[in-house]
Design an enzyme around this catalytic site. Structure first.
Site, PDB file in Angstrom:
ATOM      1  N   TRP A  24       3.605 -12.936  -2.580  1.00  0.00           N
ATOM      2  CA  TRP A  24       3.379 -11.729  -1.781  1.00  0.00           C
ATOM      3  C   TRP A  24       2.183 -11.872  -0.853  1.00  0.00           C
ATOM      4  CZ3 TRP A  24       7.292  -8.962  -0.937  1.00  0.00           C
ATOM      5  CH2 TRP A  24       8.304  -8.858  -1.893  1.00  0.00           C
ATOM      6  N   ASP A  46      -3.448  -5.264  -1.641  1.00  0.00           N
ATOM      7  CA  ASP A  46      -2.067  -4.880  -1.918  1.00  0.00           C
ATOM      8  C   ASP A  46      -1.958  -4.688  -3.430  1.00  0.00           C
ATOM      9  OD1 ASP A  46       0.610  -4.664  -2.460  1.00  0.00           O
ATOM     10  OD2 ASP A  46       1.189  -6.595  -1.582  1.00  0.00           O
ATOM     11  N   LYS A  59       6.792   0.476  -8.863  1.00  0.00           N
ATOM     12  CA  LYS A  59       6.354  -0.197 -10.078  1.00  0.00           C
ATOM     13  C   LYS A  59       5.610   0.768 -11.002  1.00  0.00           C
ATOM     14  CE  LYS A  59       6.102  -4.350  -7.259  1.00  0.00           C
ATOM     15  NZ  LYS A  59       7.303  -5.044  -7.727  1.00  0.00           N
TER      16      LYS A  59
END
Length: 360
Positions: A102, A172, A196
């Site tokens: 990511w 992030d 999540k």
């Protein structure tokens, strides 16, 4: 039908009590004769929902007054572009830590908007660790420093906050936000996809220090413009109302669990149990350096990958869902977010022990 134990990395498990409440309120929300999905986002009822969700999130994270909180669309991937467009208007270098899939995608997107300095990378070590901070090559003139505190795919996590001096730190936090207390004041921008630990997919939370919104470039698209979205209370365009509403229910649930301090105790205990079992097994292995292991995403590898299919099939039959590792790395992965109970982790360990006994 009984509910399974859901170890999916995202969209991930939601608290069952939240789902039950949403089900009860779905057809007729607060006597309005319609669901929250059907009503105007600018109507009095939904505005109260939105405002309460923001208040509760601010309380959970102890967000200072000089930070704005936004509820946007586009996922964390949209923020890969929004961050450089809002924080780097003058061609400055942008510092990025490369610790997994990511952060790598964030880097690739940022390179479209200006020069990117890779502060450090663990790619040569298979993204199984965090580079020692003594080796980092930070640019004191950078527009910001970006990192991914928890890499969902590789199961690597920072257990410290990078020191960046006067350069704003951007994080992030998609797969770690709300799992424990954090000091928001140490960051310039925090962003997180909801799917999540916050709520369903389709919502993105952004927390941005207000003074940084003065930096934006002239060409930033309206939907990615932090200052414009703040001015319009995250409603420059129609927001993802149902996801926002569900996020608000999750925030209330978190408060009932003792807030983030209470969740941290449970999450640390869940992770410790699972890692302890894996480390004491000759059949399973975790590939991550112990000092960088994630609380939220626990990858593990079987001694014989020819058994992967049998493991997953039998796990599903036992009511343990979502354990297949990401397609880019293979193996298994148990994502044990806030809504995954300790009982779920205990059931997984019991299954893994039984599978090992039958196949070792």
């Amino acid at each position: 039908m009984s509910r399974v134990f859901n170890f999916s990395a995202g969209p991930a498990a939601l608290p069952e009590s939240v789902l039950q409440r949403a089900q009860a309120e779905c057809a007729d929300f607060r006597g309005a004769g319609m669901s929250v999905m059907e009503m105007s986002h600018r109507g009095k009822i939904f505005m109260e929902v939105a405002e309460k969700a923001e208040r509760d999130l601010r309380a959970l994270l102890n967000v200072p007054d000089d930070y704005a909180v936004l509820f946007l669309q586009g996922g964390a991937t949209g923020q890969f572009a929004a961050v450089p467009l809002n924080l780097q208007p003058g061609g400055q270098a942008m510092d990025y830590l490369d610790t997994g899939a990511w952060s790598g995608k964030a880097i690739k997107e940022a390179q479209k908007y200006g020069p990117v300095n890779i502060v450090a990378s663990s790619q040569s070590h298979g993204y199984a660790s965090i580079p020692d901070s003594s080796t980092w090559k930070l640019d004191p003139g950078a527009a910001y420093v970006h990192y991914t505190p928890n890499e969902t795919i590789g199961g690597v996590e920072f257990h410290f906050v990078p020191e960046t001096g006067d350069v704003p730190l951007v994080a992030d936090m998609s797969s770690t936000i709300l799992s424990r207390p954090i000091d928001v004041a140490r960051y310039g921008v925090i962003y997180a996809g909801a799917q999540k630990n916050i709520g369903p997919a389709g919502l993105t939370v952004v927390i941005v220090r207000r003074d940084l919104m003065e930096r934006k470039s002239a060409g930033v698209p309206a939907v990615l413009d932090y200052a414009l979205q703040v001015k319009n209370d995250s409603m420059y365009n129609t927001p993802p109302t149902f996801a926002w509403y569900l996020a608000g229910l999750v925030f209330e649930w978190l408060m009932e669990q003792g807030g983030l301090a209470g969740m941290a105790q449970v999450n640390e205990r869940k992770a410790r149990k699972l890692y302890h079992f894996v480390d004491n097994s000759e059949f399973y292995r975790n590939p991550v350096e112990p000092s960088a292991r994630s609380w939220m995403n626990v990858p593990f590898i079987l001694a014989d990958d020819a058994l992967d299919g049998s493991f997953l099939k039998q796990a599903e039959e036992a009511g343990l869902s979502g354990l297949k590792g990401h397609r880019s790395v293979g193996g298994m992965r148990a994502s044990i977010y806030n809504a995954v109970s300790e009982a779920a982790v205990d059931a997984l360990i019991e299954f893994m022990a039984d599978f090992e006994q039958r196949h070792a």
